[in-house]
Scaffold this motif. Structure first.
Motif, short mmCIF file in Angstrom:
data_model
loop_
_atom_site.label_atom_id
_atom_site.label_comp_id
_atom_site.label_asym_id
_atom_site.label_seq_id
_atom_site.Cartn_x
_atom_site.Cartn_y
_atom_site.Cartn_z
N GLU A 25 -6.19 13.59 4.54
CA GLU A 25 -7.14 12.51 4.82
C GLU A 25 -6.37 11.24 5.23
OE1 GLU A 25 -9.49 11.84 1.36
OE2 GLU A 25 -11.27 11.26 2.51
N TRP A 26 -5.33 10.95 4.43
CA TRP A 26 -4.50 9.79 4.72
C TRP A 26 -3.80 9.94 6.07
CZ3 TRP A 26 -3.32 5.07 2.53
CH2 TRP A 26 -2.25 4.41 3.13
N GLN A 27 -3.19 11.11 6.29
CA GLN A 27 -2.46 11.35 7.55
C GLN A 27 -3.39 11.14 8.75
OE1 GLN A 27 0.68 11.59 7.44
NE2 GLN A 27 0.91 12.01 5.26
N ALA A 28 -4.62 11.63 8.62
CA ALA A 28 -5.57 11.51 9.73
C ALA A 28 -5.91 10.04 9.99
CB ALA A 28 -6.84 12.30 9.41
N ALA A 29 -6.13 9.28 8.90
CA ALA A 29 -6.48 7.86 9.04
C ALA A 29 -5.31 7.09 9.66
CB ALA A 29 -6.86 7.26 7.69
N ARG A 30 -4.10 7.40 9.19
CA ARG A 30 -2.92 6.73 9.71
C ARG A 30 -2.73 7.04 11.19
NH1 ARG A 30 2.14 3.76 8.88
NH2 ARG A 30 2.69 3.78 11.07
N ALA A 31 -3.00 8.30 11.58
CA ALA A 31 -2.91 8.68 12.99
C ALA A 31 -3.95 7.91 13.81
CB ALA A 31 -3.12 10.19 13.15
N ASP A 32 -5.13 7.70 13.23
CA ASP A 32 -6.17 6.92 13.93
C ASP A 32 -5.73 5.47 14.13
OD1 ASP A 32 -7.76 9.11 14.06
OD2 ASP A 32 -9.06 8.54 12.38
N VAL A 66 0.86 -1.18 0.00
CA VAL A 66 0.00 0.00 0.00
C VAL A 66 0.90 1.23 0.00
CG1 VAL A 66 -1.57 1.34 1.44
CG2 VAL A 66 -1.93 -1.12 1.16
N GLU A 67 0.66 2.13 -0.93
CA GLU A 67 1.45 3.36 -0.98
C GLU A 67 0.78 4.43 -0.12
OE1 GLU A 67 4.36 4.56 -2.34
OE2 GLU A 67 4.71 2.39 -2.54
N ALA A 99 5.19 -1.39 10.20
CA ALA A 99 4.47 -2.57 9.69
C ALA A 99 3.54 -2.17 8.54
CB ALA A 99 3.66 -3.22 10.81
N PRO A 100 3.56 -2.92 7.43
CA PRO A 100 2.70 -2.56 6.29
C PRO A 100 1.21 -2.63 6.62
CG PRO A 100 3.79 -4.69 5.93
CD PRO A 100 4.38 -4.11 7.16
N THR A 101 0.85 -3.43 7.64
CA THR A 101 -0.56 -3.53 8.02
C THR A 101 -1.11 -2.19 8.50
OG1 THR A 101 0.37 -4.47 10.06
CG2 THR A 101 -0.77 -5.98 8.58
N ARG A 102 -0.24 -1.33 9.06
CA ARG A 102 -0.73 -0.02 9.52
C ARG A 102 -1.22 0.81 8.33
NH1 ARG A 102 1.22 2.10 14.96
NH2 ARG A 102 2.33 0.37 15.92
N GLN A 119 -5.52 2.84 4.71
CA GLN A 119 -6.13 2.96 3.38
C GLN A 119 -7.62 2.55 3.43
OE1 GLN A 119 -5.26 0.16 0.17
NE2 GLN A 119 -4.55 1.88 -1.05
N THR A 120 -7.90 1.48 4.16
CA THR A 120 -9.29 1.03 4.27
C THR A 120 -10.14 2.07 5.00
OG1 THR A 120 -8.52 -1.25 4.28
CG2 THR A 120 -10.77 -0.88 5.02
N ILE A 121 -9.57 2.70 6.03
CA ILE A 121 -10.31 3.72 6.77
C ILE A 121 -10.59 4.93 5.87
CG2 ILE A 121 -10.11 5.41 8.65
CD1 ILE A 121 -8.77 3.23 10.33
N VAL A 122 -9.60 5.33 5.06
CA VAL A 122 -9.81 6.46 4.12
C VAL A 122 -11.00 6.13 3.21
CG1 VAL A 122 -8.85 7.63 2.08
CG2 VAL A 122 -7.43 7.31 4.11
N ARG A 123 -11.01 4.92 2.69
CA ARG A 123 -12.07 4.48 1.78
C ARG A 123 -13.43 4.48 2.49
NH1 ARG A 123 -13.02 4.56 -2.98
NH2 ARG A 123 -13.20 2.76 -4.33
#
Lengths: 206, 206
Positions: free
Chosen positions: B100-107, B93-94, B123-126, B131-135
């Protein structure tokens, strides 16, 4: 609203909207002049549903047409309409004619019976699970599915079902079902792999 | 055993075995004559691991070579060796540079912290979960991941970890991890869709 506004609000390009109109996947707008039609919330909702099936559910246009048929067939109860969308999301699995397959499929049927679940005897998920069990047996993976079944039931009953507007417009319910099925599935998969890393770390570094 | 027996027992064609030998993915057998080599259980185990990574994990040969390197590097603790195989199973996942991405990643980071999970910050799972949360946010799907995290933790700790032979040969542990991760994932996905059908039936037909 005009087609340009519909396009902007749905996030679907105008030529694509025109294609859906031609294919009967989207109902015609109200013709207000020779070259002008007016669209409303029902069009927006349908486009959102199509996008969900296409982009998140990765369904083919042919499968989407089948789902639309069931959405438009008001004589079909909501549960069966949702079933059509739901089955379309399942990977197609070909039952195999050998004994190994038959045994796995019988185990799936016994599990569903034991759980007391209301799953159609032709549901594609039964074959899908049978195929996974065959693979687990061939590869020597131990099989203890009861805790997975219980976790799945709990999450679906306590979280996912609450997100589907059963009493609202039929295409909104389909949209919610597809998005929930696919996106919660992805989220769970990532969380499960995180839990694996965490548990592995705990066992090895203690 | 001779290469023909190794081939039959591992379910891997002889030319493929020779390819793995040339590429250094499989260690050489003991040369007993000019054109004859003897293989043993370590070869069989390695072939099983490669098959698991290739056929069930769907890894590329390049990724498999990386996993093999970590299996062979005995200075690498078991947990880190398994981590290499595990990360290779994650979809790439890139991260996106927007807010939006930064916020999801912080969550995601906050969730992992709150759960007290031991998951590497890289970890790539983060990113996968972000990405799923953004979607989910873009599509208006409500997000309540805590019950999913708890279910994942419980299944992994109580069922899956018990299937991995942490103290046995390193390639057997990798094989078990990959098979368990992928096959239990598929089984859960099918069970979850069965539970959806069953709960939907219960709500609509009552």
């Amino acid at each position: 609203m005009r087609i340009s506004e519909l396009s902007a609000r749905a996030g679907v390009a105008i030529p694509t909207i025109k294609y859906y109109l031609r294919e009967g996947m989207l109902h015609q707008g109200e013709q207000t002049a020779a070259t002008r039609a007016e669209y409303d919330g029902t069009h927006l909702r349908r486009l959102r549903m199509i996008r969900a099936l296409l982009e998140v559910g990765r369904l083919s246009v042919a499968s989407i047409k089948k789902v639309i048929e069931s959405v438009e067939d008001e004589s079909l109860p909501t549960h069966e309409m949702l079933g059509t969308a739901h089955y379309a999301l399942s990977p197609a699995v070909e039952p195999e004619p050998d004994e190994e397959w038959q045994a796995a499929r019988a185990d799936v049927d016994a599990l569903v019976e034991e759980l007391g679940w209301d799953v159609h005897s032709d549901a594609p998920t039964r074959d899908e699970l049978a195929q996974t069990i065959v693979r687990m047996r061939q590869l020597g993976v131990s099989i203890d599915l009861a805790p997975y079944a219980e976790a799945a039931r709990k999450l679906v009953a306590e979280v996912e079902m609450g997100t589907i507007p059963f009493d609202g417009p039929r295409d909104a319910a389909v949209e919610a079902l597809v998005l929930g099925t696919v996106l919660y599935g992805r989220a769970f998969d990532a969380l499960r792999r995180m839990a694996q890393e965490s548990e592995s770390a705990r066992r090895m570094t203690r």
